[in-house]
Design a protein around this motif. Structure first.
Motif, mmCIF file in Angstrom:
data_model
loop_
_atom_site.group_PDB
_atom_site.id
_atom_site.type_symbol
_atom_site.label_atom_id
_atom_site.label_comp_id
_atom_site.label_asym_id
_atom_site.label_seq_id
_atom_site.Cartn_x
_atom_site.Cartn_y
_atom_site.Cartn_z
ATOM 1 N N TYR A 12 16.461 -7.352 48.695
ATOM 2 C CA TYR A 12 15.392 -6.981 47.760
ATOM 3 C C TYR A 12 14.582 -8.193 47.328
ATOM 4 O O TYR A 12 13.376 -8.079 47.041
ATOM 5 N N ALA A 13 15.190 -9.360 47.310
ATOM 6 C CA ALA A 13 14.419 -10.582 47.021
ATOM 7 C C ALA A 13 13.367 -10.780 48.108
ATOM 8 O O ALA A 13 12.193 -11.031 47.823
ATOM 9 N N ARG A 14 13.798 -10.620 49.364
ATOM 10 C CA ARG A 14 12.818 -10.761 50.472
ATOM 11 C C ARG A 14 11.712 -9.718 50.348
ATOM 12 O O ARG A 14 10.539 -10.010 50.567
ATOM 13 N N GLU A 15 12.100 -8.475 50.017
ATOM 14 C CA GLU A 15 11.088 -7.413 49.879
ATOM 15 C C GLU A 15 10.045 -7.793 48.812
ATOM 16 O O GLU A 15 8.855 -7.594 48.999
ATOM 17 N N CYS A 16 10.526 -8.318 47.685
ATOM 18 C CA CYS A 16 9.602 -8.723 46.601
ATOM 19 C C CYS A 16 8.630 -9.782 47.101
ATOM 20 O O CYS A 16 7.417 -9.695 46.887
ATOM 21 N N LEU A 17 9.191 -10.782 47.775
ATOM 22 C CA LEU A 17 8.365 -11.928 48.161
ATOM 23 C C LEU A 17 7.403 -11.534 49.284
ATOM 24 O O LEU A 17 6.243 -11.952 49.293
ATOM 25 N N LEU A 18 7.873 -10.681 50.204
ATOM 26 C CA LEU A 18 6.985 -10.194 51.268
ATOM 27 C C LEU A 18 5.869 -9.335 50.685
ATOM 28 O O LEU A 18 4.748 -9.316 51.179
ATOM 29 N N ALA A 19 6.175 -8.613 49.605
ATOM 30 C CA ALA A 19 5.170 -7.736 48.981
ATOM 31 C C ALA A 19 4.148 -8.532 48.166
ATOM 32 O O ALA A 19 3.156 -7.971 47.704
ATOM 33 N N GLY A 20 4.420 -9.818 47.964
ATOM 34 C CA GLY A 20 3.440 -10.648 47.260
ATOM 35 C C GLY A 20 3.872 -11.153 45.898
ATOM 36 O O GLY A 20 3.101 -11.861 45.239
ATOM 37 N N ALA A 21 5.065 -10.778 45.441
ATOM 38 C CA ALA A 21 5.535 -11.346 44.169
ATOM 39 C C ALA A 21 5.636 -12.873 44.329
ATOM 40 O O ALA A 21 5.941 -13.375 45.412
ATOM 41 N N GLY A 22 5.388 -13.564 43.229
ATOM 42 C CA GLY A 22 5.413 -15.034 43.294
ATOM 43 C C GLY A 22 6.797 -15.607 43.180
ATOM 44 O O GLY A 22 7.013 -16.794 43.450
ATOM 45 N N GLY A 23 7.741 -14.766 42.766
ATOM 46 C CA GLY A 23 9.082 -15.305 42.615
ATOM 47 C C GLY A 23 10.083 -14.230 42.276
ATOM 48 O O GLY A 23 9.733 -13.058 42.094
ATOM 49 N N VAL A 24 11.336 -14.646 42.216
ATOM 50 C CA VAL A 24 12.400 -13.752 41.768
ATOM 51 C C VAL A 24 13.212 -14.451 40.680
ATOM 52 O O VAL A 24 13.278 -15.686 40.619
ATOM 53 N N THR A 25 13.798 -13.604 39.845
ATOM 54 C CA THR A 25 14.578 -14.090 38.702
ATOM 55 C C THR A 25 15.931 -13.402 38.717
ATOM 56 O O THR A 25 16.019 -12.221 39.054
ATOM 57 N N ILE A 26 16.965 -14.131 38.350
ATOM 58 C CA ILE A 26 18.207 -13.461 37.938
ATOM 59 C C ILE A 26 18.699 -14.104 36.651
ATOM 60 O O ILE A 26 18.349 -15.251 36.332
ATOM 61 N N HIS A 27 19.513 -13.355 35.958
ATOM 62 C CA HIS A 27 20.034 -13.767 34.654
ATOM 63 C C HIS A 27 21.556 -13.593 34.693
ATOM 64 O O HIS A 27 22.071 -12.568 34.232
ATOM 65 N N PRO A 28 22.253 -14.554 35.302
ATOM 66 C CA PRO A 28 23.713 -14.392 35.348
ATOM 67 C C PRO A 28 24.317 -14.592 33.964
ATOM 68 O O PRO A 28 24.040 -15.595 33.302
ATOM 69 N N ARG A 29 25.097 -13.627 33.514
ATOM 70 C CA ARG A 29 25.763 -13.771 32.222
ATOM 71 C C ARG A 29 27.196 -14.218 32.467
ATOM 72 O O ARG A 29 27.711 -14.077 33.582
ATOM 73 N N PRO A 30 27.854 -14.771 31.446
ATOM 74 C CA PRO A 30 29.182 -15.356 31.670
ATOM 75 C C PRO A 30 30.173 -14.392 32.327
ATOM 76 O O PRO A 30 31.002 -14.802 33.129
ATOM 77 N N ASP A 31 30.075 -13.074 32.034
ATOM 78 C CA ASP A 31 31.019 -12.138 32.668
ATOM 79 C C ASP A 31 30.547 -11.711 34.065
ATOM 80 O O ASP A 31 31.245 -10.956 34.751
ATOM 81 N N GLN A 32 29.367 -12.190 34.471
ATOM 82 C CA GLN A 32 28.800 -11.912 35.810
ATOM 83 C C GLN A 32 28.796 -10.412 36.118
ATOM 84 O O GLN A 32 29.076 -9.992 37.230
ATOM 85 N N ARG A 33 28.504 -9.615 35.079
ATOM 86 C CA ARG A 33 28.578 -8.160 35.260
ATOM 87 C C ARG A 33 27.455 -7.625 36.144
ATOM 88 O O ARG A 33 27.571 -6.549 36.698
ATOM 89 N N HIS A 34 26.356 -8.373 36.226
ATOM 90 C CA HIS A 34 25.340 -7.976 37.225
ATOM 91 C C HIS A 34 25.107 -9.165 38.153
ATOM 92 O O HIS A 34 25.817 -9.295 39.134
ATOM 93 N N ALA A 35 24.129 -10.011 37.877
ATOM 94 C CA ALA A 35 23.966 -11.178 38.755
ATOM 95 C C ALA A 35 25.173 -12.102 38.600
ATOM 96 O O ALA A 35 25.704 -12.265 37.499
#
Ligand code: PXP
Length: 242
Positions: A29-52
């Motif tokens: 999905y990061a590649r899809e964003c960047l190919l679609a023209g988004a300027g970047g990607v973000t993640i927000h890893p939290r200490p419990d790493q429940r998502h990123a």
């Protein structure tokens, strides 16, 4: 200059983690964003790493490097583990957020009257590593002045207040407060990002504020993607199941 869209991929990571295998793939999905023209990607890893997770930082760094000129933004509370991962992987930007480990999502900016001492050495360390530093801030002039004093390059305005006001239909004065905060930041040499609860409905009015460098959007973008694809996918299943 157009505002850069940095797509927050936490929700993709959350879906992935719910099944214990690598599907959906955050990198895809990061590649899809960047190919679609988004300027970047973000993640927000939290200490419990429940998502990123912290591993996602390294994976996404590699993906973003495939796309010259695109940026990786890592957000989070600068606890020791987070800082170690950020310093090792050197994203283009690190957005420091004062969230607690048990918070559902970020819900306030830095209170630098009391937190400057904690923030200054971290900002120094990140900048020495060549990482642009942004601080998650409420639209409060006194706090934004302190963000400049602690050495930040940018601030990210926490936009939930704006989004709630927009939803209520009565948002002109709140938008003006954000505009004044952004104008003040720009006037003292801080660049301005924005994020939280921005969506397809409320973004255009927010971007009447000049000089917003980047918006970071995750939750609504994923919901809107489901909204715009759900019926289509159901129809495809029904065709097979006929
Ligand atoms: N900025 C920060 C600091 C965040 O914590 C988040 C949510 O992870 C966002 C922006 C994006 O907010 P949303 O998911 O509501 O678009």
């Amino acid at each position: 200059m157009a505002t850069v869209l940095s797509v927050n991929l936490n929700k993709i990571a959350l879906l992935r983690n719910s099944r214990g295998r690598n599907y959906p793939q955050v990198e895809h999905y990061a590649r899809e964003c960047l190919l679609a023209g988004a300027g970047g990607v973000t993640i927000h890893p939290r200490p419990d790493q429940r998502h990123a997770t912290y591993q996602d930082v390294a994976s996404l760094k590699a993906v973003v490097e495939e796309f010259p000129g695109k940026e990786l933004n890592i957000e989070g509370n600068p606890v020791a583990d987070f800082l170690e991962v950020v310093l090792k992987n050197k994203p283009d930007q690190c957005t420091l957020v004062p969230d607690q480990p048990d918070q559902l999502t970020s819900d306030h900016g830095w209170e630098l009257t009391t937190q400057s001492k904690q923030v200054v050495p971290i900002v120094e360390q990140l900048k020495a590593a060549g990482i642009r530093v942004s601080l998650f801030m409420d639209p409060v002039i006194e706090q934004i002045e302190l963000a400049k004093q602690v050495g930040a390059d940018r601030i990210e305005l926490y936009t939930e207040g704006y989004a709630r006001a927009f939803q209520s239909g009565n948002y002109a004065s709140v938008l003006e407060q954000y505009k004044q905060a952004a104008d003040y930041a720009t006037s003292i040499g801080l660049e301005v990002n924005a994020g939280h609860d921005l969506d397809l409905q409320n973004l255009a009015a927010f971007l009447t504020i000049p000089n917003i460098k980047e918006v970071s959007i995750g939750h609504a973008l994923i919901v809107e993607s489901i909204d715009q694809g759900f019926t289509n996918v159901i129809k495809q299943y029904l065709k097979i199941a006929q």
